[in-house]
Enzyme design. Structure first.
Site, PDB file in Angstrom:
ATOM      1  N   GLU A 193      -2.097  -8.939   4.088  1.00 59.75           N
ATOM      2  CA  GLU A 193      -1.981  -9.463   5.307  1.00 59.75           C
ATOM      3  C   GLU A 193      -3.385  -9.789   5.921  1.00 59.75           C
ATOM      4  O   GLU A 193      -3.402 -10.333   7.050  1.00 59.75           O
ATOM      5  CB  GLU A 193      -1.139  -8.301   6.405  1.00 59.75           C
TER       6      GLU A 193
ATOM      7  N   HIS B 173      -3.654  -4.844   0.610  1.00 62.84           N
ATOM      8  CA  HIS B 173      -3.197  -5.509   1.867  1.00 62.84           C
ATOM      9  C   HIS B 173      -3.282  -7.082   1.752  1.00 62.84           C
ATOM     10  O   HIS B 173      -4.503  -7.529   2.309  1.00 62.84           O
ATOM     11  CB  HIS B 173      -3.992  -4.900   3.098  1.00 62.84           C
TER      12      HIS B 173
ATOM     13  N   CYS C 283       0.903  -1.038  -0.027  1.00 61.66           N
ATOM     14  CA  CYS C 283      -0.157  -0.016  -0.060  1.00 61.66           C
ATOM     15  C   CYS C 283       0.898   1.199  -0.203  1.00 61.66           C
ATOM     16  O   CYS C 283       1.534   1.718  -0.919  1.00 61.66           O
ATOM     17  CB  CYS C 283      -0.988   0.093   1.197  1.00 61.66           C
TER      18      CYS C 283
END
Length: 510
Positions: free
Chosen positions: A170, A168, A79
């Site tokens: 994660e 993202h 990001c």
């Protein structure tokens, strides 16, 4: 030599999730503020640049020298990290017409190691206000989404691999995000994935032996998972050179003092139990303010601990169960200042005793502590225990603390927690407990009217305790628990259930 991934934090709310995902892949990682200097030590295998609430186009936007990094190791920008990468190498990053937030479908445009075994179309999670509109020279596009022209890219040419992803990977909503991170860690950085609980124990015990030597270690134990696992590791390294102290402060759960001491004995730990209930009740007498109760318990605990510590010869170290979230330096979103959350299981003890700290768990997240505990053979009932506040039942009894009120709450809480376990609901909630309210109400039992206390039941679901939702326990279960408490605890005639979430409420009532 332990392999390591370094995560440079630009202030993202998701930075700890990146670390958790890396750790889940059995690769050790550390989070540091983006502006903190570090060494390119031999074990460093790669760097991940986190997201951020900043825009790369702000005058004082966080910045790092990515060009220097890739001379040493592979780099992945996530990001903000991807936007900074694009801008630093001459690409164009501009504010989006609208904030791009939520689910999107990633479409692969090129086969690459980073996206190996990732579906042609895969759901990802976006959370950004800027967009990369043009890639720098020597960079190539790897993936797009319907609204993002550049969702993943890599740099060609000299240096170690350099990647950027606008989404993202994660977070839970990026369905193949963990696979993308795995590809970066294993296929690109060459990590061996050998950081396991067993590996951690071996390394930690060897390090503790070296650090402690022939000195004694004193440690305050609480019966909780962190202090128990930390003590077991220290004991594994130096045996009875660890002297544990477990204080009954009068506001533990029912039978907890004896049960915990029994478990410690089975683990072979050298622990002294101290019954200080009467002293704590005296210190709490007349106090109704939650902070006053906390301070009274904390201050007296230090006194009791110090009294016993000074009787032991050769003490040079203080063991503590500090874990990684307590020591991570997090970047302030208001500027480059650093906020450090300091934490000690027993606040103030290092200052009073002038002892060197031993904190074997300071690199672990809570779930990792539990995995290490399981590997060490600590019983499940202790490993899977819900978090319990340091001041204990004192902040679950609203108003003044008396021995009578403690006994009432201990009985009600015991019935509630036992019922959760018997109904196989205990493991489904993050934390549960009963709260004794300073409210009496009229009730009817048989032919008699009663005027007794009210108990509130609390159960929440959470990942880390930072936010929490009330647990939707079955009505039949709640009805049975209510009946059992009212029928068996003389002094309580009404039970209510707390359906407040955090925020705006907190998990505890005080």
């Amino acid at each position: 030599m332990t392999e390591k991934i370094l995560i440079l934090d630009f202030g993202s709310q998701y930075t700890q999730l990146i670390a958790r995902a890396v750790r889940e892949a059995n690769v050790y990682c550390e989070i540091i503020p983006y502006h903190k200097s570090f060494e390119f030590e031999p074990g460093l295998k790669g760097i991940i640049l986190s997201g951020s609430p900043f825009s790369v186009n702000e005058d004082k936007a966080p910045d790092v020298n990515i060009q220097e990094f890739i001379k040493q190791v592979p780099v992945l920008g996530v990001c903000y990290g991807a936007q900074l990468t694009a801008k630093r190498f001459g690409g164009r990053v501009e504010k989006s017409n609208k904030r791009e937030y939520g689910r999107a479908v990633l479409e692969r445009k090129k086969d690459d190691l980073l996206l190996k075994n990732v579906a042609q179309q895969s759901q990802v999670w976006m959370s950004h206000a800027d967009t990369i509109l043009e890639l720098p020279k020597e960079f190539e596009l790897l993936a797009t989404t319907e609204s993002i022209p550049i969702a993943a890219f890599k740099k060609n040419g000299t240096g170690h691999p350099l990647y950027g992803v606008q989404f993202h990977p994660e977070v839970y909503h990026s369905t193949e995000g963990k696979k993308i991170l795995h590809n970066f860690l294993v296929n690109i950085c060459g990590c061996n994935q050998d950081w396991t609980p067993a590996h951690f124990i071996t390394d930690t015990v060897a390090g503790l032996k070296k650090k402690i030597g022939d000195r004694n270690v004193i440690m305050a134990l609480s019966g909780g998972v962190d202090s128990t696992v930390a003590a077991t590791l220290i004991h594994k390294a130096v045996g009875d050179q660890l002297i544990g102290i477990f204080v009954d402060n009068g506001v533990l759960r029912k039978n907890e003092f004896n049960e915990v001491l029994s478990t410690y004995a089975k683990l072979g730990l050298n622990v002294e139990g101290i019954d200080a209930r009467k002293r704590f009740y005296s210190a709490l007498a007349g106090k109704t303010d939650p902070e006053a109760k906390r301070k009274a318990i904390g201050s007296l605990f230090i006194d009791v601990f110090q009294e016993h510590a000074t009787k032991i010869e050769g003490i040079g170290l203080l063991g503590q169960g500090t874990i990684y979230p307590d020591v991570i330096e997090s970047v302030s979103v208001h500027g480059p200042s650093v906020t450090i959350k300091s934490h000690h299981n027993v606040g103030g003890l290092p200052d009073h005793l002038h002892l060197e700290l031993v904190e074997p768990l300071r690199s672990l997240f809570k779930d990792e502590v539990r995995k290490v505990g399981k590997e060490l053979g600590i019983p499940d009932e202790m490993i899977q225990r819900h978090p319990f506040p340091g001041p204990g039942l004192a902040i679950r009894i609203l108003g003044e603390i008396t021995e009578e009120k403690v006994q009432l709450l201990q009985q009600a809480d015991h019935i509630y927690v036992k019922a959760l376990k018997d109904s196989h609901l205990y493991a489904t909630v993050w934390q549960a407990g009963a709260i004794l309210l300073p409210v009496k109400s009229v009730g009817v039992m048989g032919d008699e009217r009663t005027y007794e206390y009210t108990v509130a039941l609390r159960a929440v679901t959470s990942v880390d305790g930072m936010t929490a939702d009330w647990a939707h326990l079955p009505y039949d279960f709640l009805a049975n628990v209510s009946n059992e408490i009212i029928n068996n605890v003389k002094g309580i005639n009404r039970v209510v259930y707390d359906i407040s979430s955090k925020p705006p409420a907190t998990i505890e009532w005080e």
